[in-house]
Design a protein around this motif. Structure first.
Motif, mmCIF file in Angstrom:
data_model
loop_
_atom_site.group_PDB
_atom_site.id
_atom_site.type_symbol
_atom_site.label_atom_id
_atom_site.label_comp_id
_atom_site.label_asym_id
_atom_site.label_seq_id
_atom_site.Cartn_x
_atom_site.Cartn_y
_atom_site.Cartn_z
ATOM 1 N N GLN A 153 36.504 -65.317 62.704
ATOM 2 C CA GLN A 153 36.539 -66.136 61.495
ATOM 3 C C GLN A 153 35.563 -67.308 61.536
ATOM 4 O O GLN A 153 34.888 -67.581 60.528
ATOM 5 C CB GLN A 153 37.968 -66.616 61.248
ATOM 6 C CG GLN A 153 38.909 -65.498 60.818
ATOM 7 C CD GLN A 153 40.309 -65.997 60.522
ATOM 8 O OE1 GLN A 153 40.695 -67.107 60.910
ATOM 9 N NE2 GLN A 153 41.100 -65.174 59.847
ATOM 10 N N LEU A 156 32.115 -65.740 60.806
ATOM 11 C CA LEU A 156 31.969 -65.326 59.418
ATOM 12 C C LEU A 156 31.813 -66.533 58.502
ATOM 13 O O LEU A 156 31.013 -66.516 57.567
ATOM 14 C CB LEU A 156 33.173 -64.487 58.990
ATOM 15 C CG LEU A 156 33.282 -63.086 59.583
ATOM 16 C CD1 LEU A 156 34.593 -62.429 59.178
ATOM 17 C CD2 LEU A 156 32.109 -62.222 59.137
ATOM 18 N N ASN A 157 32.571 -67.581 58.778
ATOM 19 C CA ASN A 157 32.476 -68.787 57.953
ATOM 20 C C ASN A 157 31.120 -69.435 58.086
ATOM 21 O O ASN A 157 30.530 -69.920 57.106
ATOM 22 C CB ASN A 157 33.578 -69.764 58.361
ATOM 23 C CG ASN A 157 33.917 -70.731 57.250
ATOM 24 O OD1 ASN A 157 33.117 -70.962 56.358
ATOM 25 N ND2 ASN A 157 35.113 -71.299 57.306
ATOM 26 N N PHE A 170 35.004 -65.698 52.418
ATOM 27 C CA PHE A 170 35.233 -66.003 53.829
ATOM 28 C C PHE A 170 35.403 -67.497 54.057
ATOM 29 O O PHE A 170 34.944 -68.042 55.054
ATOM 30 C CB PHE A 170 34.077 -65.470 54.671
ATOM 31 C CG PHE A 170 33.934 -63.978 54.615
ATOM 32 C CD1 PHE A 170 34.858 -63.152 55.232
ATOM 33 C CD2 PHE A 170 32.884 -63.395 53.918
ATOM 34 C CE1 PHE A 170 34.733 -61.779 55.175
ATOM 35 C CE2 PHE A 170 32.746 -62.024 53.858
ATOM 36 C CZ PHE A 170 33.678 -61.209 54.482
ATOM 37 N N SER A 171 36.072 -68.137 53.133
ATOM 38 C CA SER A 171 36.363 -69.561 53.288
ATOM 39 C C SER A 171 37.824 -69.731 53.678
ATOM 40 O O SER A 171 38.652 -68.858 53.462
ATOM 41 C CB SER A 171 36.089 -70.308 51.980
ATOM 42 O OG SER A 171 36.943 -69.842 50.943
ATOM 43 N N PHE A 180 42.907 -61.725 55.154
ATOM 44 C CA PHE A 180 41.885 -61.009 55.919
ATOM 45 C C PHE A 180 42.497 -60.283 57.113
ATOM 46 O O PHE A 180 42.215 -59.109 57.356
ATOM 47 C CB PHE A 180 40.812 -61.992 56.371
ATOM 48 C CG PHE A 180 39.690 -61.375 57.152
ATOM 49 C CD1 PHE A 180 38.744 -60.588 56.526
ATOM 50 C CD2 PHE A 180 39.587 -61.567 58.520
ATOM 51 C CE1 PHE A 180 37.702 -60.008 57.238
ATOM 52 C CE2 PHE A 180 38.557 -61.002 59.239
ATOM 53 C CZ PHE A 180 37.619 -60.215 58.598
ATOM 54 N N PHE A 269 40.675 -66.010 54.210
ATOM 55 C CA PHE A 269 41.252 -66.589 55.417
ATOM 56 C C PHE A 269 42.529 -67.372 55.135
ATOM 57 O O PHE A 269 43.220 -67.770 56.072
ATOM 58 C CB PHE A 269 40.240 -67.501 56.112
ATOM 59 C CG PHE A 269 39.040 -66.771 56.661
ATOM 60 C CD1 PHE A 269 39.043 -65.389 56.781
ATOM 61 C CD2 PHE A 269 37.910 -67.468 57.049
ATOM 62 C CE1 PHE A 269 37.943 -64.707 57.273
ATOM 63 C CE2 PHE A 269 36.804 -66.790 57.554
ATOM 64 C CZ PHE A 269 36.815 -65.415 57.663
#
Length: 326
Positions: A153, A156-157, A170-171, A180, A269
């Motif tokens: 994570q 991805l962020n 992806f926040s 997710f 997320f």
């Protein structure tokens, strides 16, 4: 020899045997028809019982029950939007991940894998399908979620956080649990089912069709695209629908990792909720009649969603069948 009765001649079978065979066919027809009617009656009974149980909530909230995101048992205010959103998003994302992976595994087993490796991979897939869902949930909570929180994570962020659409998806805080994580766990759960169905359907393709294509100079991908997929499209779509049905109705695994938050998540997320998770968490605690009715109404919504998915799959198969030979 000329006086002997040919095996296919009607005189080769005594009249009594023909009558017994006809009676057996009639009995078999009645039994199978009865089983089909029983299945339809069970489905109708489930639908009627859900409608009766959900009627107090439906009559009070009306169509707004589907559009409201508020869920407050204290004030008897209930809405299904959060649960519907979480169910559809997590299931859709799970299928986006699971279908290509399942297709690749099934194709490798049937077309590319060495003979000595096919049995171990097939056995491993079947073992994954046999694992109970609560084991997936516990593994997702205690093993998979910390791994996502520490490594996946944050990456991805950082990689997609500045992009317009992906930055929104992806926040969120990298806490490991959320929509997710639930989608990833669902994907892992449905991959064995979809793979097993695709593998079995790929294996029934006549070898002469594939060998003829290879003899004409086709590549493996061309054989898959032009021979295997058209021949097995019904089984492939059936496997995908089986996996989607499992994802839509999954309860315990999603309950462990989705976060169980009654609010629309602002990103993948963030914690969310699903219909099955809501029922698993709150049905035993429902004290009032309206509270219980709202939960049953959620079950009715999930029933309708599943029915719509199956109808759309059938329409897709009919559309594909109508285009055969063009």
């Amino acid at each position: 020899m000329s006086d002997m009765i040919a095996p296919e001649s009607p005189q080769a079978f005594p009249t009594g045997r023909r009558a017994a065979g006809g009676l057996g066919d009639r009995i078999f027809h009645v039994v199978t028809a009865t089983c089909a009617v029983i299945v339809l009656a069970l489905i109708a009974g489930i639908a009627v019982s859900l409608v009766i149980g959900a009627w107090p909530a439906l009559s009070k909230f009306g169509f707004g029950f589907l559009l409201s995101s508020e869920w407050n048992p204290v004030t008897d205010t209930f809405g299904a939007l959060v649960a519907i959103f979480g169910t559809l998003v997590s299931s859709a994302l799970a299928m986006v991940i699971a279908v290509p992976v399942s297709f690749g595994i099934a194709l490798f087993i049937t077309e590319l894998s060495p003979a000595w490796l096919r049995r171990p991979i097939s056995t491993a897939i079947e073992l994954l399908a046999a694992i109970p869902s609560i084991i997936y949930g516990m593994w997702g909570l205690f093993v998979f979620a910390p791994f996502l929180s520490d490594y996946v994570q944050p990456w991805l962020n950082g990689a997609f956080g500045d992009l317009p659409v992906f930055g929104y998806l992806f926040s969120g805080p990298p806490i490991g649990i959320g929509v997710f994580t639930a989608a990833l766990v669902l994907a892992i759960m449905v991959i064995p089912f979809i793979t097993a169905v695709m593998r079995d359907t790929f294996e029934v393709v006549p070898a002469v069709l594939k060998e003829s294509s290879y003899a004409l100079g086709a590549t493996t991908w061309e054989v898959v695209r032009s021979v295997i997929l058209p021949f097995t499209k019904t089984g492939v779509i059936g496997g995908i629908m089986l996996g989607l049905g499992r994802a839509l109705g999954e309860t315990m695994a999603v309950t462990f990792v989705i976060g169980n938050s009654h609010s629309i998540p602002n990103g993948l997320f963030y914690p969310g909720n699903s219909i099955a998770a809501t029922l698993a968490n709150e049905f035993t605690e429902a004290s009032g009649g309206l509270y219980t009715s709202a939960l049953i109404a959620l079950g009715l919504v999930l029933f309708v969603i599943t029915l719509i998915v199956l109808v759309l799959a059938r329409l897709l198969l009919m559309q594909l069948s109508s285009q055969e030979g063009r």
